[in-house]
Design an enzyme around this catalytic site. Structure first.
Site, short mmCIF file in Angstrom:
data_model
loop_
_atom_site.label_atom_id
_atom_site.label_comp_id
_atom_site.label_asym_id
_atom_site.label_seq_id
_atom_site.Cartn_x
_atom_site.Cartn_y
_atom_site.Cartn_z
N LYS A 184 -4.37 -15.77 16.83
CA LYS A 184 -3.27 -15.07 17.50
C LYS A 184 -2.97 -13.79 16.73
O LYS A 184 -3.19 -13.74 15.52
CB LYS A 184 -2.01 -15.95 17.51
CG LYS A 184 -1.04 -15.60 18.61
CD LYS A 184 -1.45 -16.20 19.94
CE LYS A 184 -0.53 -15.79 21.06
NZ LYS A 184 -0.84 -16.51 22.31
N ASP A 219 -0.76 -11.16 25.71
CA ASP A 219 0.30 -12.17 25.61
C ASP A 219 1.60 -11.43 25.93
O ASP A 219 1.57 -10.35 26.53
CB ASP A 219 0.31 -12.80 24.21
CG ASP A 219 1.06 -14.12 24.18
OD1 ASP A 219 0.48 -15.16 24.48
OD2 ASP A 219 2.28 -14.12 23.88
P1 NAD Z 1 5.92 -12.03 30.04
O1 NAD Z 1 6.26 -11.04 29.01
O2 NAD Z 1 5.09 -11.61 31.21
O3 NAD Z 1 7.26 -12.66 30.66
C1 NAD Z 1 8.24 -13.22 29.86
C2 NAD Z 1 9.42 -13.53 30.77
O4 NAD Z 1 10.39 -14.25 30.02
C3 NAD Z 1 10.13 -12.28 31.29
O5 NAD Z 1 10.53 -12.49 32.63
C4 NAD Z 1 11.36 -12.18 30.41
O6 NAD Z 1 12.44 -11.52 31.04
C5 NAD Z 1 11.65 -13.66 30.23
N1 NAD Z 1 12.54 -13.97 29.11
C6 NAD Z 1 12.50 -13.50 27.85
N2 NAD Z 1 13.52 -14.01 27.15
C7 NAD Z 1 14.22 -14.81 27.99
C8 NAD Z 1 15.37 -15.60 27.87
N3 NAD Z 1 16.04 -15.68 26.73
N4 NAD Z 1 15.81 -16.29 28.96
C9 NAD Z 1 15.16 -16.20 30.14
N5 NAD Z 1 14.04 -15.47 30.31
C10 NAD Z 1 13.59 -14.77 29.25
O7 NAD Z 1 5.24 -13.27 29.27
P2 NAD Z 1 4.25 -14.35 29.86
O8 NAD Z 1 2.86 -13.86 29.67
O9 NAD Z 1 4.70 -14.82 31.17
O10 NAD Z 1 4.43 -15.52 28.78
C11 NAD Z 1 5.51 -16.44 28.85
C12 NAD Z 1 5.23 -17.59 27.90
O11 NAD Z 1 4.00 -18.20 28.26
C13 NAD Z 1 5.09 -17.22 26.42
O12 NAD Z 1 5.56 -18.31 25.65
C14 NAD Z 1 3.58 -17.08 26.26
O13 NAD Z 1 3.16 -17.27 24.93
C15 NAD Z 1 3.13 -18.21 27.15
N6 NAD Z 1 1.74 -18.10 27.61
C16 NAD Z 1 1.32 -17.01 28.31
C17 NAD Z 1 0.01 -16.97 28.77
C18 NAD Z 1 -0.49 -15.84 29.63
O14 NAD Z 1 -1.64 -15.91 30.09
N7 NAD Z 1 0.31 -14.83 29.92
C19 NAD Z 1 -0.87 -18.02 28.48
C20 NAD Z 1 -0.40 -19.12 27.76
C21 NAD Z 1 0.90 -19.15 27.34
#
Ligand code: NAD
Length: 428
Positions: A106, A146
């Site tokens: 990461k 990410d």
């Molecule tokens: P992103 O940046 O696209 O979206 C994050 C979302 O969370 C946004 O809508 C933001 O407004 C919201 N958010 C942030 N803080 C918040 C809070 N306190 N309360 C409510 N909403 C809040 O990120 P993503 O890619 O969707 O990733 C989300 C999670 O999934 C992370 O933990 C990431 O590590 C995990 N993840 C992502 C992927 C991927 O392919 N994108 C894969 C595996 C895991």
């Protein structure tokens, strides 16, 4: 305000708990408790006003016994080495549980990307690669997007790496744009995979998915596609989503009892996942506080935003109706929350199983880069469905065989696979 859990302390505590349960060989335990390698570096960036700003970057390689390290790069203002360590560790378990031949890594940069211009973002991405290129590569360590990073940024990083090594190397990074080595289906892969695991959990619990309801935390990449597939694949209804409002610096929950329209909400959401409040209200959404999503009377809760949200304090607020918690985000539940869910018999699909669809599709992207031959979307999603279904079934079987909580069962499956690879390579 509840004390924030250190994510790496959580990752180690989860591991220690299972290592004890499994009676894991102490030498295996020592190797896996800590990452194999860590890199910390400065990235000086020329800003648009001509000044130089120094950003701090990280890359952590937790374990590569099963194949090259794999894992995203986060751009976040509150990024720390411990967050990156935890996420790298979970990537090792994620790749192992999904049974793809990759290890865990990461990366991150301490920055709020929303404060940068496009040019500054590009220079920061290229700067990250300039610092790390000797220690990443298709056979060594393969980054991906990410939180705070996207396909365009991966395109710049791939380009910088290709220039430095002197040849076009799309396999160095995944999550690239379509037309520049990206894979069909990658954008929706994580959310799609989340819902495949929910579908399998519902079959196991003998629930009819049609008409079931869900509330989701977040409305970024994972949450948006989880909402779409919950509705389209399962015939369910999503009543709430939430997001962090970048302008008000607080979180809100957006609710519509008759069911949200994810495509409409996508249109009024910016690239950082902030939903436009005024437009949502005009479209009939109720705007509630940031925690409201987790108290909803629904069948499924999908935390898909950030870590440390289901805690000793918030877990008891989860409605009695909730049967499944599908962890789309990494590390959303603390150990104390797990105890609450165990006592209440809530079926938890643990993060590194639930959200493994993204990395599995990244692996498919690398395979396609190697072949220089690209599959259509349907083929990617069919292969992804099969991989996620198998991963879910493997963990469920382990849980049944040893009477384990699903998170523990997922750890057992993953740790055994990593241990086997290390033994076969003669590391222990
Ligand atoms: P992103 O940046 O696209 O979206 C994050 C979302 O969370 C946004 O809508 C933001 O407004 C919201 N958010 C942030 N803080 C918040 C809070 N306190 N309360 C409510 N909403 C809040 O990120 P993503 O890619 O969707 O990733 C989300 C999670 O999934 C992370 O933990 C990431 O590590 C995990 N993840 C992502 C992927 C991927 O392919 N994108 C894969 C595996 C895991």
């Amino acid at each position: 305000m509840a004390k924030k859990t250190n994510p790496f302390a959580l990752a180690q505590a989860q591991f220690d708990h299972v290592a004890e349960q499994m009676n894991l060989d102490p030498s295996v335990r020592q190797i896996l408790r800590w990452p194999l390698r860590e890199f910390r570096f400065q990235i000086p960036v020329r800003m648009d006003d001509g000044s130089i700003q120094v950003f701090f970057g990280f890359r952590v390689q937790h374990n590569d016994s099963r194949g090259p390290c794999k894992g995203g790069i986060r751009f976040a203002a509150n990024e720390t080495i411990d967050t990156v360590r935890a996420l790298a560790t979970w990537m090792t378990w994620k790749c192992a549980v999904a049974d793809i031949p990759l290890g865990g890594g990461k990366g991150g940069v301490v920055v709020d990307p929303a404060t940068l211009s496009t040019g500054e973002k590009e220079r920061l991405c290229r700067g990250w690669v300039d610092q790390m290129w000797r220690n990443i590569g298709p056979r060594m360590d393969v980054p991906a997007p990410d939180v705070g990073t996207n396909a365009q940024m991966m395109g710049w990083m791939m380009d910088e790496y290709s220039k430095l090594v002197g040849e076009y190397t799309p396999g160095v990074i995944t999550g690239k744009p379509l037309g520049s080595g990206g894979s069909q289906g990658r954008t929706e892969a994580t959310g799609f995979g989340v819902i495949v695991t929910v579908r399998e959990a519902m079959k196991h619990l003998r629930m009819d998915s049609r008409g079931t309801t869900a509330a989701i935390q977040g409305f970024g990449n994972v949450a948006q596609w989880a909402a779409i597939h919950f509705i389209e694949m399962l015939g369910g209804k999503v009543v709430s989503v939430s997001c962090w409002d970048r302008h008000d610096r607080t979180a809100y929950t957006f609710t519509k009892e008759e069911g949200i329209d994810p495509y409409y909400l996508q249109k009024i959401t910016d690239i950082y996942g902030t939903i436009d409040k005024d437009q949502a209200v005009r479209a009939g959404y109720t705007v509630e506080d940031g925690d409201a999503w987790l108290t909803k009377d629904v069948d499924v809760l999908i935390p898909a935003a950030i870590e440390d949200v289901l805690t000793e304090e918030t877990a008891p607020k989860v409605s009695d109706r909730v049967k499944i918690i599908a962890e789309g985000a990494n590390g959303p539940s603390t150990l104390e929350a797990d105890e609450v869910f165990k006592q209440r018999g809530i079926f938890v699909i643990p993060d590194f199983l639930c959200n493994a669809g993204g990395v599995t599709c990244s692996y498919f992207e690398q395979v396609q880069n190697d072949m220089n031959y690209y599959w259509p979307r349907e083929e990617v999603l069919t292969k992804l469905d099969a991989k996620m279904t198998n991963a879910f079934k493997g963990v469920l079987e382990m849980a049944r065989e040893h009477d384990l909580y699903m998170r523990d069962a997922a750890y057992w499956v993953a740790i055994r696979r990593v241990e086997t690879a290390m033994r076969l390579r003669g590391w222990i």
